[in-house]
Each structure stands twice: as structure tokens, then as C-alpha cells.
Design an enzyme around this catalytic site. Structure first.
Site, PDB file in Angstrom:
ATOM      1  N   ALA A 154       0.867  -1.184   0.000  1.00  0.00           N
ATOM      2  CA  ALA A 154       0.000   0.000   0.000  1.00  0.00           C
ATOM      3  C   ALA A 154       0.899   1.228   0.000  1.00  0.00           C
ATOM      4  O   ALA A 154       2.009   1.201   0.527  1.00  0.00           O
ATOM      5  CB  ALA A 154      -0.874  -0.007   1.242  1.00  0.00           C
ATOM      6  N   GLU A 184      -0.239  -9.267  -0.847  1.00  0.00           N
ATOM      7  CA  GLU A 184      -1.664  -9.589  -0.667  1.00  0.00           C
ATOM      8  C   GLU A 184      -2.398  -9.575  -2.004  1.00  0.00           C
ATOM      9  O   GLU A 184      -3.280 -10.396  -2.253  1.00  0.00           O
ATOM     10  CB  GLU A 184      -2.284  -8.604   0.320  1.00  0.00           C
ATOM     11  CG  GLU A 184      -1.741  -8.813   1.735  1.00  0.00           C
ATOM     12  CD  GLU A 184      -2.224  -7.760   2.699  1.00  0.00           C
ATOM     13  OE1 GLU A 184      -1.966  -6.555   2.454  1.00  0.00           O
ATOM     14  OE2 GLU A 184      -2.848  -8.123   3.697  1.00  0.00           O
ATOM     15  N   GLU A 243       4.107  -5.223   7.553  1.00  0.00           N
ATOM     16  CA  GLU A 243       3.238  -4.248   8.199  1.00  0.00           C
ATOM     17  C   GLU A 243       3.513  -4.087   9.701  1.00  0.00           C
ATOM     18  O   GLU A 243       3.376  -3.009  10.250  1.00  0.00           O
ATOM     19  CB  GLU A 243       1.778  -4.632   7.984  1.00  0.00           C
ATOM     20  CG  GLU A 243       1.285  -4.399   6.573  1.00  0.00           C
ATOM     21  CD  GLU A 243       1.575  -5.551   5.634  1.00  0.00           C
ATOM     22  OE1 GLU A 243       2.417  -6.423   5.960  1.00  0.00           O
ATOM     23  OE2 GLU A 243       0.981  -5.588   4.547  1.00  0.00           O
ATOM     24  N   GLY A 259       0.784  -5.008   0.881  1.00  0.00           N
ATOM     25  CA  GLY A 259      -0.359  -5.094  -0.029  1.00  0.00           C
ATOM     26  C   GLY A 259       0.016  -5.675  -1.370  1.00  0.00           C
ATOM     27  O   GLY A 259      -0.812  -6.261  -2.053  1.00  0.00           O
TER      28      GLY A 259
HETATM   29  N1  T1G Z   1       4.601   3.270  -0.199  1.00  0.00           N
HETATM   30  C1  T1G Z   1       5.094   4.437  -0.665  1.00  0.00           C
HETATM   31  N2  T1G Z   1       6.413   4.726  -0.771  1.00  0.00           N
HETATM   32  C2  T1G Z   1       7.259   3.768  -0.399  1.00  0.00           C
HETATM   33  C3  T1G Z   1       6.823   2.497   0.086  1.00  0.00           C
HETATM   34  C4  T1G Z   1       5.429   2.274   0.166  1.00  0.00           C
HETATM   35  N3  T1G Z   1       4.937   1.119   0.589  1.00  0.00           N
HETATM   36  N4  T1G Z   1       7.933   1.773   0.375  1.00  0.00           N
HETATM   37  C5  T1G Z   1       8.993   2.533   0.082  1.00  0.00           C
HETATM   38  N5  T1G Z   1       8.598   3.731  -0.368  1.00  0.00           N
HETATM   39  C6  T1G Z   1       9.454   4.826  -0.822  1.00  0.00           C
HETATM   40  C7  T1G Z   1      10.381   5.344   0.256  1.00  0.00           C
HETATM   41  O1  T1G Z   1       9.700   6.297   1.043  1.00  0.00           O
HETATM   42  C8  T1G Z   1      11.474   5.956  -0.589  1.00  0.00           C
HETATM   43  O2  T1G Z   1      10.925   7.155  -1.106  1.00  0.00           O
HETATM   44  C9  T1G Z   1      11.593   5.009  -1.771  1.00  0.00           C
HETATM   45  O3  T1G Z   1      10.337   4.302  -1.818  1.00  0.00           O
HETATM   46  C10 T1G Z   1      12.708   4.029  -1.659  1.00  0.00           C
HETATM   47  O4  T1G Z   1      12.544   3.385  -0.392  1.00  0.00           O
HETATM   48  C11 T1G Z   1      -3.046  -3.303   3.527  1.00  0.00           C
HETATM   49  C12 T1G Z   1      -1.566  -1.330   4.423  1.00  0.00           C
HETATM   50  C13 T1G Z   1      10.229  -1.478  -0.446  1.00  0.00           C
HETATM   51  C14 T1G Z   1      12.077  -2.727   0.683  1.00  0.00           C
HETATM   52  O5  T1G Z   1       6.138  -1.720   4.729  1.00  0.00           O
HETATM   53  O6  T1G Z   1      10.540  -1.801   3.213  1.00  0.00           O
HETATM   54  O7  T1G Z   1       0.770  -2.685   2.488  1.00  0.00           O
HETATM   55  O8  T1G Z   1      12.725   8.693  -0.366  1.00  0.00           O
HETATM   56  O9  T1G Z   1      14.822   3.946   0.455  1.00  0.00           O
HETATM   57  O10 T1G Z   1      16.014   0.431   0.446  1.00  0.00           O
HETATM   58  O11 T1G Z   1      -1.483  -4.806   4.307  1.00  0.00           O
HETATM   59  O12 T1G Z   1      11.169   0.830   1.062  1.00  0.00           O
HETATM   60  O13 T1G Z   1      12.777   7.755  -2.693  1.00  0.00           O
HETATM   61  O14 T1G Z   1      11.014   9.455  -2.035  1.00  0.00           O
HETATM   62  O15 T1G Z   1      13.423   2.112   1.529  1.00  0.00           O
HETATM   63  O16 T1G Z   1      15.250  -0.126  -1.930  1.00  0.00           O
HETATM   64  C15 T1G Z   1       3.740  -2.406   3.605  1.00  0.00           C
HETATM   65  C16 T1G Z   1       8.071  -0.502   3.167  1.00  0.00           C
HETATM   66  C17 T1G Z   1       2.970  -1.139   3.477  1.00  0.00           C
HETATM   67  C18 T1G Z   1       7.315  -1.730   2.695  1.00  0.00           C
HETATM   68  C19 T1G Z   1      12.559  -0.702  -0.688  1.00  0.00           C
HETATM   69  N6  T1G Z   1       4.981  -2.242   2.885  1.00  0.00           N
HETATM   70  N7  T1G Z   1       9.176  -0.237   2.286  1.00  0.00           N
HETATM   71  O17 T1G Z   1      13.758  -0.487   0.045  1.00  0.00           O
HETATM   72  O18 T1G Z   1      14.379   1.819  -0.813  1.00  0.00           O
HETATM   73  S1  T1G Z   1       1.535  -1.254   4.461  1.00  0.00           S
HETATM   74  C20 T1G Z   1       6.095  -1.890   3.528  1.00  0.00           C
HETATM   75  C21 T1G Z   1      10.348  -0.914   2.420  1.00  0.00           C
HETATM   76  C22 T1G Z   1       0.502  -2.274   3.589  1.00  0.00           C
HETATM   77  C23 T1G Z   1      -1.578  -3.625   3.574  1.00  0.00           C
HETATM   78  C24 T1G Z   1      -0.787  -2.582   4.298  1.00  0.00           C
HETATM   79  C25 T1G Z   1      11.422  -0.478   1.493  1.00  0.00           C
HETATM   80  C26 T1G Z   1      11.562  -1.369   0.247  1.00  0.00           C
HETATM   81  P1  T1G Z   1      11.933   8.342  -1.577  1.00  0.00           P
HETATM   82  P2  T1G Z   1      13.840   2.840   0.312  1.00  0.00           P
HETATM   83  P3  T1G Z   1      14.944   0.391  -0.582  1.00  0.00           P
END
Ligand code: T1G
Length: 695
Positions: free
Chosen positions: A61, A105, A125, A102
Site C-alpha cells: 500500500a 496480498e 506491516e 499489499g
Molecule cells: N509506499 C510508498 N512509498 C514507499 C513504500 C510504500 N509502501 N515503500 C517505500 N517507499 C518509498 C520510500 O519512502 C522511498 O521514497 C523510496 O520508496 C525508496 O525506499 C493493507 C496497508 C520497499 C524494501 O512496509 O521496506 O501494504 O525517499 O529507500 O532500500 O497490508 O522501502 O525515494 O522518495 O526504503 O530499496 C507495507 C516498506 C505497506 C514496505 C525498498 N509495505 N518499504 O527499500 O528503498 S503497508 C512496507 C520498504 C501495507 C496492507 C498494508 C522499502 C523497500 P523516496 P527505500 P529500498
């Protein structure tokens, strides 16, 4: 455009396209749903592939949409997954690189899943203080089994796709280097006519005696989750995958998700997630600023800090030369490095082979000539301006043109240090925190003349060293130490007014700090603060401090390193024991200065220490020393043990409400040493406007 649609032969391919990680934001969800519907309406299409552009299938997400109307605007993620799962044509997820939250999912809602090797599969999450809220807790156990799914969901840890090849999560894991899209289209052709369409939701979780396992999991997770509610609710959600019908489980998961997404702990974790990523952005230094290559390093000074700093380079695979003036000091520093690696190997956190590789990258020398060709040199000598001057004049003489000259100073004027050289544009502050090879925080101090490319190079280096780099302007103490000064002042005043060290430490540790101020002093060394106060007494005679800490140091009680400090310590042990001698000294000192001791509440202790941080942080913000409030939060979360579940001092103040913080500060301004409580103008303004530091 945030999802492309194209048809090749009889297979429609929908490509999620929302850089940088194809976060499933509203536009992407809408385009994907439109694509599915377009494919279903096209008789020529017999199967559908969903894949991701760029460096991810999907990072989940779009967390930038959290707590905003977009997150719940149709089509929601649930709607997208329902549209996929109720498709009358087979839907195949073609997964590469990153498939998280997501994104996973969504893939679980597809009929089939194909992955290339090395794809990071995760439901992370829980690290954001929530749980998979789009069916992950109900579908993942149906393809991975209860135990593996529970472990992945409670830990949030990614698992590489090839490690899951033997499970029913994947219908195929392609060979390394294979064309994933072609493989998915070929697979689609093979299953185009298979009916009924396989759906994860139709499977059962088979786990005999699951209640015993779930109870064991509850007990284990409860013990390790501290103040965070999400891990335990993850267990409850996953439990529903075996105890409830699918749709009931989905409903239950949704209830728990909504409960967590509104929690203060989750908001703090999401704040920290973005704060860490935005900290590396400097408005006047474009992201594409050329950086200087750092293929070799040098460190001047082989003391505790110098040795720890050298280890950071070795850990990143960068050869580093440690320079000292005396062989004995150099040998001691190199021995410290070896000892640190050996203890890390003993703890099982490093292989012996890797330790040897790192140690081999560290060399020692007594000659400045030997470090002349290093791409960067970090000075880590005694915190005295005359000593810094001598070192930087030497460095200016010997270092090759273009070398970055960094100082690890924790409080001294970096501009003055730069002035000792003829190349101030190459001078920058790299303030590591002790122990330098462990603490994530790196304060990157930008001097008035520091070149933009040097700053960009330092930010890139902090990522390579796996540090959290936060940019600070030049002032006494930069961000962290300038604020901790006010925190320590209040702790000293509280001792005079009625507290003892153990009460203050206990109150702060109950608030969530890793360590209270007095245990911290005993660990870091009370003599460090003593030296700084002696300098302050001369430089700023109008600033008052409690004398208790000086009295303590005059007794030689510098802390663990002298076997006694605020607390007593049994020989060879580190646990702090209340000291009758120190407590008697504190009580006597109150009498000597004519302060009637009183009972102080824990609430007052926490307010005075935390709001002292907030008030000084507000000044640092309005002076432009820190670029943003979340940078200050990152400094405290990664360098000073501020509790993560509270999001950092500035975020915490926002959650309390700035009018309430200001009200308390104005109250303390009327009390003893009220001059320490002049409200920062920014705090007054934001409170008046009903805003927060992070808004
Ligand atoms: N949404 C929006 N932006 C995201 C993002 C996300 N999910 N994940 C990363 N970014 C942006 C981050 O802010 C940065 O932005 C750029 O991507 C590079 O990130 C219903 C609700 C994916 C492993 O928790 O673990 O789904 O600074 O520096 O080291 O169940 O980002 O470039 O502008 O970390 O290569 C669940 C969180 C969401 C994944 C990439 N997903 N992200 O790592 O790059 S909740 C997460 C990470 C959800 C559902 C629920 C890592 C990465 P900018 P980065 P990276």
C-alpha cells in the site's frame, strides 16, 4: 498513468507503474481495476498477467496515503483484490525484486504466482505498527502453512522467493536470468482453460492441535513485543485463519487493522519510517549532485572513537588506515578493533571469515604521508581546538587534492576548524556516536563553506556505512548534544530539588528511554560532561548548572570506567547500585545551597527532561540548524535511545499537543531556574496556530 495495459496474443498484461516501488496508491489501484475489467470484457483475452515496472512488483500500500482520505477511496486495495479474485479468467502474478505488504496480498488474490529468484517476499506491516490488512493474515497461512506464515507476519522479515519455491505460494520460480514476463505469459497460455480457477481462499489451513501452537506463540510474542500492540494482534489475526471461516477471518483482520492504524504506536513508527528516508534530502543539494568516490579512508586518532570509526569503513569494505602519533596508542587501537570483531563473532553476529576480511582492511601508521592518498580522512582526536588545529594544518599539507577532510568533533566550531585549512570547501563534520561501530546515527555537520558535492558525498557515505545520516548546521553541540545539554541541566536541578538518581532514571526508563540520564552518564563517562561544563562556565557564565555533577567528578566518580559514578558497581559488573555516598552528597548539597527538598512526581521529571529537549529542538529548528523536525526526531531515535513508540521528541510533543507543552513550560518558567524555560518563539507560534512541528 500508474498501471499500463497491453495485450500480447490472448494474454493481457497489466504493469503496475508507480515509482519508486509501485506503491498501491489510488491511481495505481484504479488503473489496475480498469485493466482487469478491460481484459474481462475482451473476448480475445483468455488470461491476465499482473507485474510491476522498475525495481519492484509492489512495495505494498502507498504508505504516503495512510490516514488520508485516498487510502479509503474506492477502489480500495480490498476492492482491487476482490476484482482479481472473482475474475472469470485466470490471473497470474509475475513477481520480481520486491513483493511486500499489499503487493503480496494482491499476488495472493491471484489464481497463480510466478516469481523470479531473489524477489524479497514480506508482510512487513508489523514494522509500521499495523498488520496485513488486505487478507494477508488469512491467505498466507493457506499457502505457506500456519507456522511459516505466522513467523513472516510477526517478524515482518523478508524471505527470498527461491527459499519458498517448494511451497504452494508459487506455481513456478524461474531460472536465474530468465525472462519473467515471457515465462508468465507462457504459463498463462497453459492454464487459460483450467477450471475451476484455483483460489487461495478455497484452501484450508491444516494444522493439528493448532491451539497449543497459537498459545505458545501468544506467550512468546507477548514477551518480545514491548509497548507495541501489533505483534500480538498479528497472532490473533493469523489464528483466525484456522479458527474462522475465510470471510469471517477477513472481517476480523479488518477490525484489528483499523484498531492498529489509528494507534499512537503505529503513527510513530510510520513517522520514523519516513523521517529516516527524508533525512537524507537537502533542499539546495539536488539528488543528482555528483559525489566524490570514496574507495579508501583514513582515521586520525586510534582511541575509542577512532577505532570504532575505522571499523565502519572496514565493515563497508573500504580499506582504512588508522594514524596515531605513538606506536603504543596505535597498537592499542588496532587491538581494540580486533577485540570488537572477535566479540561480535562470539555473539554469532559475524562469521570468523568476515571478521578476518574486515580486520585485513584496517592498517596502522605513524606517518601522515601514508594517508595522503586516501579519499577521505576522519579526524577523531581529543576534543580540544588547539589539537584539532594542529591536525587539520597537517592534513591540509599532506592530503591529495579533492580528499574530504572530516572532523568527528561533537561540539566544536566546524567553521573554525575549516579555517585551519586552505580548502574549507572540502571540510565537513562527521559526528559518530559512541560506540561508533554500533550506533546508527551520524550527524553530518555542514560548514558555511562545505561544498555541495562534499555534503552529497557524505550523505552517500552514510548510506554505505549503513548509518542514519542527519544534516546539522554549525552550533555548539549541533543537534543532539545541544538538546541533551538542556535535558541534563534539568536532571541536575531535579537532584537539588528532591530527586535521587535512581528515581529520575526509573521515571525516564518507564517513559521508554533505553537508559535514564544518570545511568547514561556512568556509561559514557561523567568526566566528558565535566570538561564541557568547565568550558561553558568560562564561555557562558550566565548559564546555570547544578553543581552536583561537578561534586561527583571531584570525587573521581566518572562512572563505570572508574568503577563508580552516580551509582556503585560491583567489580566486573555493570548493573547500577544506588550509592549511599552519592545520595548523601546530593542531600547535603541541597542543604548547602538552601534548597528545601520536596517530593517530585515522575510526571514532572518526564515533562522537565522531555520538554527541555522539545524547547531546544524548536530553537534549533527556527535557527535552521536542523532542516526539519523529523530530522531532530531521527537524531533522538537513533542516537539517544528515545523510545521509538513515541516517535521522537518533536513528534511526541505534537501528540501531546503544543498548547499543552507550552502550558507546562510556562509553568516551569515560573519556578526555580525559570530562566531555563523561556519558550522558543517557534513553539509559541505553532501552539497559537494549532499546528505541530511535523505538520
Ligand atoms: N509506499 C510508498 N512509498 C514507499 C513504500 C510504500 N509502501 N515503500 C517505500 N517507499 C518509498 C520510500 O519512502 C522511498 O521514497 C523510496 O520508496 C525508496 O525506499 C493493507 C496497508 C520497499 C524494501 O512496509 O521496506 O501494504 O525517499 O529507500 O532500500 O497490508 O522501502 O525515494 O522518495 O526504503 O530499496 C507495507 C516498506 C505497506 C514496505 C525498498 N509495505 N518499504 O527499500 O528503498 S503497508 C512496507 C520498504 C501495507 C496492507 C498494508 C522499502 C523497500 P523516496 P527505500 P529500498
Amino acid at each position: 498513468m500508474s498501471a499500463a495495459y497491453e495485450v500480447g496474443g490472448s494474454v493481457a498484461v497489466i504493469t503496475l507503474n508507480n515509482p519508486p516501488v509501485n506503491g498501491l496508491g489510488l491511481a495505481t489501484r484504479t488503473a489496475a481495476v480498469d485493466g482487469i475489467r478491460q481484459a474481462l470484457a475482451d473476448d480475445a483475452v483468455t488470461a491476465i498477467v499482473i507485474t510491476g515496472a522498475g525495481k519492484a512488483f509492489s512495495g505494498g500500500a502507498d504508505i504516503k496515503e495512510f490516514n488520508s482520505p485516498k487510502a479509503l477511496t474506492e477502489p480500495t486495495l480490498h476492492t482491487l483484490i476482490n476484482v482479481v479474485e472473482s475474475s472469470t479468467k485466470p490471473v497470474i502474478a509475475a513477481i520480481h525484486s520486491v513483493c511486500m505488504g499489499g503487493g503480496l496480498e494482491l499476488a495472493l488474490g491471484c489464481n497463480y504466482r510466478i516469481a523470479s529468484p531473489g524477489a524479497q517476499m514480506a508482510l512487513p506491516e508489523v514494522k509500521l505498527g499495523i498488520l496485513p490488512g488486505a487478507g494477508g493474515t488469512q491467505r498466507l497461512p493457506r499457502v505457506l502453512g500456519l507456522e511459516m506464515a505466522l513467523n513472516m507476519i510477526v517478524s515482518g522479515t523478508p524471505v527470498a522467493s527461491e527459499k519458498l519455491a517448494g511451497t504452494t505460494l508459487f506455481d513456478e520460480v524461474t531460472a536465474p536470468g530468465a525472462d519473467l514476463r515471457a515465462a508468465a505469459v507462457a504459463f498463462a497460455g497453459k492454464v487459460a482453460d483450467v477450471r475451476p480457477l484455483p483460489r487461495v481462499r478455497d484452501r484450508q489451513v491444516d494444522y493439528p492441535n493448532h491451539e497449543a501452537f497459537l498459545q505458545f506463540s501468544r506467550n512468546t510474542v507477548k514477551a518480545m513485543s514491548g509497548p507495541f500492540p501489533a505483534p500480538l494482534l498479528c497472532v490473533e489475526a493469523v489464528a483466525a485463519s484456522v479458527t474462522k471461516k475465510f470471510d469471517d477471518g477477513l472481517k476480523f483482520e479488518r477490525e484489528l487493522f483499523m484498531q492498529l492504524v489509528q494507534s499512537a504506536e503505529s503513527k510513530a513508527l510510520r513517522h520514523a519510517f519516513f523521517a529516516e528516508r527524508v533525512a537524507g534530502k537537502v533542499p539546495d543539494v539536488p539528488a543528482d549532485t555528483p559525489v566524490r568516490a570514496i574507495a579508501s579512508a583514513a582515521v586520525v586518532g586510534a582511541g575509542t572513537m577512532g577505532a570504532g570509526i575505522a571499523m565502519n569503513f572496514a565493515n563497508a569494505g573500504i580499506p582504512v588506515t588508522l594514524l596515531e602519533t605513538k606506536q603504543e596508542a596505535l597498537d592499542k587501537g588496532l587491538a581494540t578493533i580486533r577485540k570488537n570483531y572477535e566479540s561480535t563473532v562470539k555473539k554469532g553476529k559475524l562469521t570468523q571469515e568476515k571478521a578476518e576480511q574486515c580486520i585485513a582492511l584496517v592498517n596502522g601508521t605513524l606517518s601522515y604521508a601514508d594517508i595522503a592518498q586516501a579519499d577521505i580522512v576522519v579526524e577523531a582526536v581529543f576534543e580540544d581546538m588547539d589539537v584539532k588545529q594542529a591536525v587539520f594544518q597537517q592534513l591540509d599539507e599532506v592530503m591529495k587534492p579533492g580528499a574530504i577532510l572530516a572532523s568527528n568533533t561533537s561540539t566544536l566550531d566546524l567553521d573554525k576548524i575549516a579555517g585551519f585549512t586552505r580548502r574549507p570547501q572540502d571540510v565537513i563534520g562527521l559526528h559518530f556516536f559512541s560506540p561508533a561501530n554500533v550506533m546508527k546515527l551520524l550527524e553530518i555537520v555542514r560548514g558555511k563553506q562545505t561544498g555541495k558535492d562534499v555534503l552529497a558525498s557524505a550523505l552517500a557515505l552514510s548510506k554505505k556505512l549503513r548509518k542514519t545520516g542527519v544534516v546539522s548546521g554549525v552550533c555548539d553541540g549541533f543537534i543532539g548534544n545541544r538538546m541533551i545539554e538542556q535535558y541534563s541541566r534539568q536532571a541536575g536541578f531535579l537532584l537539588e530539588e528532591g530527586c535521587l538518581p535512581e528515581q529520575v532514571d526509573r521515571a525516564m526508563e518507564q517513559f521508554g528511554f533505553a537508559m535514564g540520564p544518570f545511568r547514561m552518564g556512568d556509561l559514557a563517562g561523567n568526566d566528558i560532561g565535566w570538561a564541557i561544563r568547565k568550558r561553558r562556565y568560562v564561555e557562558k557564565p550566565d548559564v546555570t548548572y547544578s553543581k552536583t555533577a561537578d561534586l561527583l567528578c571531584e570525587l573521581g566518580r566518572f562512572g563505570q570506567k572508574t568503577g563508580a559514578g552516580w551509582y556503585d558497581y560491583k567489580p566486573g559488573e555493570r548493573n547500577a547500585l544506588a550509592s549511599e555516598q552519592v545520595n548523601a552528597m546530593i542531600v547535603q548539597h541541597s542543604q548547602d545551597i538552601g534548597v528545601a527538598r520536596r517530593t517530585v512526581s515522575d510526571r514532572e521529571i518526564v515533562e522537565r527532561l522531555v520538554y527541555a529537549l522539545v524547547n531546544e529542538g524548536a530553537r534549533i529548528l527556527e535557527e535552521g540548524i536542523a532542516l526539519r523536525a523529523s530530522d531532530i526526531d531521527m537524531v533522538y531515535l537513533t542516537g539517544y535511545g528515545f523510545p521509538l513508540f513515541r516517535g521522537g521528541p518533536m513528534f511526541y510533543a505534537d501528540t501531546v499537543g503544543l498548547p499543552n507543552v507550552l502550558d507546562a513550560i510556562e509553568g516551569y518558567a515560573k519556578g526555580r531556574h525559570g530562566e531555563a524555560w523561556t519558550p522558543a518563539p517557534l513553539l509559541v507560534r505553532l501552539a497559537g496556530e494549532g499546528r505541530g512541528f511535523n505538520s
